[in-house]
Design a protein around this motif. Structure first.
Motif, PDB file in Angstrom:
ATOM      1  N   ILE A 167     -21.560   5.130  14.420  1.00  0.00           N
ATOM      2  CA  ILE A 167     -20.180   4.797  14.793  1.00  0.00           C
ATOM      3  C   ILE A 167     -19.238   5.219  13.665  1.00  0.00           C
ATOM      4  O   ILE A 167     -19.394   4.776  12.518  1.00  0.00           O
TER       5      ILE A 167
ATOM      6  N   ASP B 273     -15.747   4.896  12.032  1.00  0.00           N
ATOM      7  CA  ASP B 273     -14.828   3.760  12.102  1.00  0.00           C
ATOM      8  C   ASP B 273     -13.679   3.939  11.108  1.00  0.00           C
ATOM      9  O   ASP B 273     -13.895   3.966   9.899  1.00  0.00           O
ATOM     10  N   ASN B 274     -12.465   4.079  11.645  1.00  0.00           N
ATOM     11  CA  ASN B 274     -11.306   4.036  10.738  1.00  0.00           C
ATOM     12  C   ASN B 274     -10.145   3.226  11.325  1.00  0.00           C
ATOM     13  O   ASN B 274      -8.978   3.565  11.154  1.00  0.00           O
TER      14      ASN B 274
ATOM     15  N   GLY C  73     -12.366   1.562  16.204  1.00  0.00           N
ATOM     16  CA  GLY C  73     -13.652   1.965  15.665  1.00  0.00           C
ATOM     17  C   GLY C  73     -14.520   0.738  15.458  1.00  0.00           C
ATOM     18  O   GLY C  73     -15.710   0.709  15.796  1.00  0.00           O
ATOM     19  N   GLU C  74     -13.892  -0.329  14.931  1.00  0.00           N
ATOM     20  CA  GLU C  74     -14.609  -1.597  14.750  1.00  0.00           C
ATOM     21  C   GLU C  74     -15.084  -2.161  16.077  1.00  0.00           C
ATOM     22  O   GLU C  74     -16.166  -2.715  16.181  1.00  0.00           O
TER      23      GLU C  74
ATOM     24  N   PHE D 254     -18.277  -0.625  17.171  1.00  0.00           N
ATOM     25  CA  PHE D 254     -19.421  -1.144  16.426  1.00  0.00           C
ATOM     26  C   PHE D 254     -19.774  -2.555  16.895  1.00  0.00           C
ATOM     27  O   PHE D 254     -20.939  -2.927  17.008  1.00  0.00           O
TER      28      PHE D 254
ATOM     29  N   ARG E 258     -23.111   2.502  10.856  1.00  0.00           N
ATOM     30  CA  ARG E 258     -21.650   2.545  10.848  1.00  0.00           C
ATOM     31  C   ARG E 258     -21.187   3.378   9.660  1.00  0.00           C
ATOM     32  O   ARG E 258     -21.656   3.159   8.540  1.00  0.00           O
TER      33      ARG E 258
ATOM     34  N   GLU F 244     -17.876   3.963   7.734  1.00  0.00           N
ATOM     35  CA  GLU F 244     -16.500   3.483   7.601  1.00  0.00           C
ATOM     36  C   GLU F 244     -15.695   4.415   6.722  1.00  0.00           C
ATOM     37  O   GLU F 244     -16.123   4.762   5.615  1.00  0.00           O
TER      38      GLU F 244
ATOM     39  N   TRP G 296      -9.273   1.967   7.079  1.00  0.00           N
ATOM     40  CA  TRP G 296      -8.098   2.079   7.951  1.00  0.00           C
ATOM     41  C   TRP G 296      -7.116   3.036   7.269  1.00  0.00           C
ATOM     42  O   TRP G 296      -6.951   2.974   6.060  1.00  0.00           O
TER      43      TRP G 296
ATOM     44  N   GLU H 178      -6.785   6.565  17.233  1.00  0.00           N
ATOM     45  CA  GLU H 178      -6.989   5.195  16.735  1.00  0.00           C
ATOM     46  C   GLU H 178      -5.643   4.474  16.874  1.00  0.00           C
ATOM     47  O   GLU H 178      -4.778   4.529  15.988  1.00  0.00           O
TER      48      GLU H 178
END
Ligand SMILES: *Cc1c(COP(=O)(O)O)cnc(C)c1O
Length: 378
Positions: A96, A98-99, A103-104, A107, A119, A121, A124, A152
């Motif tokens: 995953i 995630d930004n 994205g969270e 997950f 994940r 990361e 953000w 996002e």
């Protein structure tokens, strides 16, 4: 009447202008379609409607004849959860990317369903880096799938889908894209972006009403899901596919009226064309950003990472987000809070049927609200 039951104030256009990132102000024809005659979802005319909506949803994803879409009754998260819980086998693993908040969410969905995951990361507001994704895939041959959000929405960042798609395809892995807030406004193409599973919804840049979402994929990929045991009953993507594709019938009761409205919205999107709609959104976003720049507002993201439809700016000094929101609502505009870790920022989206005048008239209203609190602070 309490304020909660009072009808909202209207902007000078006579509408409550939605500057939240969906649901959006819709075309009159879309709203009118909601009032279509009552119908049974297991009659031939409902089957024909479902078939047409599936084909048109596939078209807006840039899908070919070998692709199709599976419709889900529910908001975008329904289709997202159907895809994420259905496509990764127990001996596979999903990476995953995630930004941000969405994205969270990806997950959280996979971890809830016991889907093996990893994940990556970025933080953000930091763009996804295709080279880092490439490295992660090179180092770990056990990763079979990659999940990413295209736009996002929590920050307004447009992630580099085409570059990441190329990396994932070159490494022979399968790509799941949350395109819920990008489809209709940003460039996206199943083939050119190497997307294996594309998740979309009716009520954002496709300008329909909430209640229908979909997953676009190739027939081949969907057929192959027969080897992955379902992890949920209602959101079993393979089950929905088999029912919709083989029997031309929904597995469960669909939101028929919302689907009727969605077909009208898809027709409008296809007639306008995604590039033209993207240009319309970009022009509104540019006007919004120019006006905020004039007011010396701080932007969360640098211009090169901003999507066409969301602008995140700092709440001005002397007032809280709630005061700003409520003041603007009283003028007929709805702006949107930020999520989780972005306190002190707020979002102005420009999805939906907005005219240049709606955007232009927002700023005098904004100035009135800010001035009221600046006067009080003096
Ligand atoms: C809106 C959105 C979703 C879905 O949210 P819902 O509350 O189900 O409509 C998922 N991902 C992204 C990127 C979104 O913007």
């Amino acid at each position: 009447m309490s304020s909660a039951t009072m009808p909202p104030s209207l902007s000078s256009s006579g509408r409550l202008i939605l500057l939240n990132p969906g649901p959006v102000n819709v075309h009159e024809d879309v709203r009118a379609a909601m009032a279509s005659p009552d119908q049974c979802h297991r009659e031939p005319e409902a089957a024909a409607l479902m078939d047409r909506v599936r084909a048109k949803a596939t078209a807006v994803c840039g899908g070919a004849d070998t692709d199709t879409s599976v419709l889900l009754a529910g908001s975008g998260t329904a289709a997202l959860e159907a895809a994420l819980s259905s496509v990764v086998p127990q001996d596979g693993r999903i990476l995953i990317l995630d930004n941000g908040h969405y994205g969270e969410r990806m997950f959280r969905i996979v971890s809830l369903h016991g889907v093996p995951y990893q994940r990556l990361e970025f933080g953000w507001t930091r763009p996804m880096d295709p080279a880092e994704v490439d490295r992660a895939l090179e180092l770990d041959p056990g990763i079979t799938h990659v999940g990413m959000v295209h736009h996002e929405t929590s920050t307004g960042m447009l992630n580099p889908l085409r570059e990441i798609g190329a990396v994932v395809a070159a490494r022979g892995r399968s790509l799941i894209v949350d395109a819920i807030s990008s489809l209709g406004s940003e460039q996206l193409d199943m083939r050119a972006d190497h997307i294996d599973w594309c998740v979309g919804t009716a009520n954002k840049c496709l300008e329909g009403l909430p209640g229908v979402s979909f997953v676009c994929a190739s027939h081949e990929n969907l057929e192959r899901l027969s080897s992955v045991p379902p992890r949920t009953f209602y959101l079993d993507l393979h089950g929905h596919y088999m029912s919709q594709d083989r029997k031309h019938a929904p597995m469960f009761t669909p939101a028929v009226q919302v689907m009727t409205a969605f077909e009208v919205a898809l027709d409008l999107a296809i007639d306008e064309g995604v590039p033209a709609r993207g240009a319309r959104y970009a022009a509104h976003a540019e006007a919004i950003r120019a006006a905020f720049t004039e007011r010396e507002a701080r932007f969360l993201l640098p211009p090169e990472h901003r999507a066409n439809s969301v602008t995140t700016v700092a709440v001005p000094p002397h007032l809280t987000y709630d005061q700003l929101h409520d003041g603007l609502k009283a003028e007929g505009y709805v702006v949107y809070a930020t999520q989780d870790q972005l306190a002190g920022w707020f979002r102005v989206a420009n999805m939906g049927q907005l005219g240049a005048a709606d955007v232009a008239e927002f700023f005098p209203a904004y100035d009135r609200v800010v001035a009221k609190y600046a006067d009080q602070a003096r």
